[in-house]
Structures are given as C-alpha cells and as structure tokens.
Write an enzyme that holds these catalytic residues in place. Sequence first.
Site, short mmCIF file in Angstrom:
data_model
loop_
_atom_site.label_atom_id
_atom_site.label_comp_id
_atom_site.label_asym_id
_atom_site.label_seq_id
_atom_site.Cartn_x
_atom_site.Cartn_y
_atom_site.Cartn_z
N CYS A 100 0.99 -0.80 -0.02
CA CYS A 100 0.36 -0.55 -0.31
C CYS A 100 0.57 1.64 -0.07
CB CYS A 100 -1.18 -0.22 1.30
SG CYS A 100 -2.00 1.29 1.47
N HIS A 142 -9.38 -4.23 -1.42
CA HIS A 142 -8.22 -3.43 -1.07
C HIS A 142 -8.33 -2.08 -0.68
CE1 HIS A 142 -3.86 -1.98 0.44
NE2 HIS A 142 -3.96 -0.79 0.17
N GLU A 143 -8.75 -1.42 -2.42
CA GLU A 143 -8.87 0.34 -2.38
C GLU A 143 -10.27 0.85 -1.47
OE1 GLU A 143 -6.72 1.84 -2.53
OE2 GLU A 143 -5.85 0.29 -3.58
N HIS A 146 -10.02 1.36 2.23
CA HIS A 146 -9.92 2.48 2.69
C HIS A 146 -10.88 3.49 3.36
CE1 HIS A 146 -5.47 2.55 1.89
NE2 HIS A 146 -5.90 2.19 0.96
NI NI Z 1 -3.75 0.99 -0.01
#
Ligand code: NI
Length: 177
Positions: A100, A142-143, A146
């Site tokens: 990341c 994953h995105e 956030h």
């Molecule tokens: Ni990330």
Amino acid sequence: MTVRKVLRMGDARLLRSSEEVTAFDSNELHELLVDMRDTMQALDGVGLAAPQIGVNLRVVIFGVESNPRYPDAEFVPETVLINPIITPLAQTKEDGWEGCLSVPGMRGLVPRFTNLRYQGRDEFGALIDRTATGFHARVVQHECDHLDGFLYPMRIVDMRNFGFSSELFPDDNLQDD
Ligand code: NI
C-alpha cells in the site's frame, strides 16, 4: 499535473469513514481524479483511494497493465469507482500479498474474497456493475477498505506474514516504495 503527498499509516485521516459523493461531473471531482491519477502513476501504484491524499470522499481508482511493484499481477481494467458497494459472490477467501502506498516498503499476507460483484459510479455518474475474481477482486477490496478507514495490516491474520518487501522477497527486486 499534481502529484499529491500520500498520507502514511499513523495519520488519523486514514482511519476515517469517508463521505458519499453527491455531485458528479463537477470540476472539483475531475480535478481530484487528475491528482489521484498523477499520484498513482508517479508512485507506480495499482490503486489509490481519495482518503490517501487527505480527501474524505468515497472515490477510488485502480488499474494494472504492468507494474514494477507487482510484476506478476493480472490485468485489471483502469477504473474510477465512486460510492462503491461490494457484494461477495462466494464465501471463499484466498491469501495474497499486498502492499500500500500508505505503508511504504512493506508487504503483508491478507485473505480476501475471491469472487465479488462491485457497483458504483464513474466520475460522470455512469453506473458501474461488474463481477471480479482473483487479483482484480483483491484490488477492489483493498481500495474500498480505505473508504472505511481500514489499512491492509489490519486484515493480516498472522502477523508473521508482515514485513519489509526487501526482506520478504529479496530476489524480486521490488521497488522500495
Ligand atoms: Ni492502499
């Protein structure tokens, strides 16, 4: 072209829950996306979420053709995804190594759903509705994490599988981000 500073783990702004975008095709949104693309490209990221540059909106971008940080990555279409909804299509999860831009130089082994549907809008307000598997599904999870204040280290099950890229993969010559 504006490459923005990427916030790093420890910055409390990465832990917030982001707000829905309500206006599409606006100058503000287009300018945000230009900066996000410039930043992601400059750092060889496969994805970036608006909170990583300090913008508390539910906007992510991702896409991979070939990437030095992930030499074996599968193709993922260049995508702008706003106000995303993720629906797993099976309960199966698979472990995979993640990095990341907010956790530079590190990698961790993270379980993610292998099959999912994602929905949302692009910057013009057009609907996006896709299914994804494998690495594509991983990047989306994953995105989108956030946007809810989750960084991948929070998803690692066995912390022995977390460390510096250069130590975990000494032969891969991964770029030290
Ligand atoms: Ni990330």
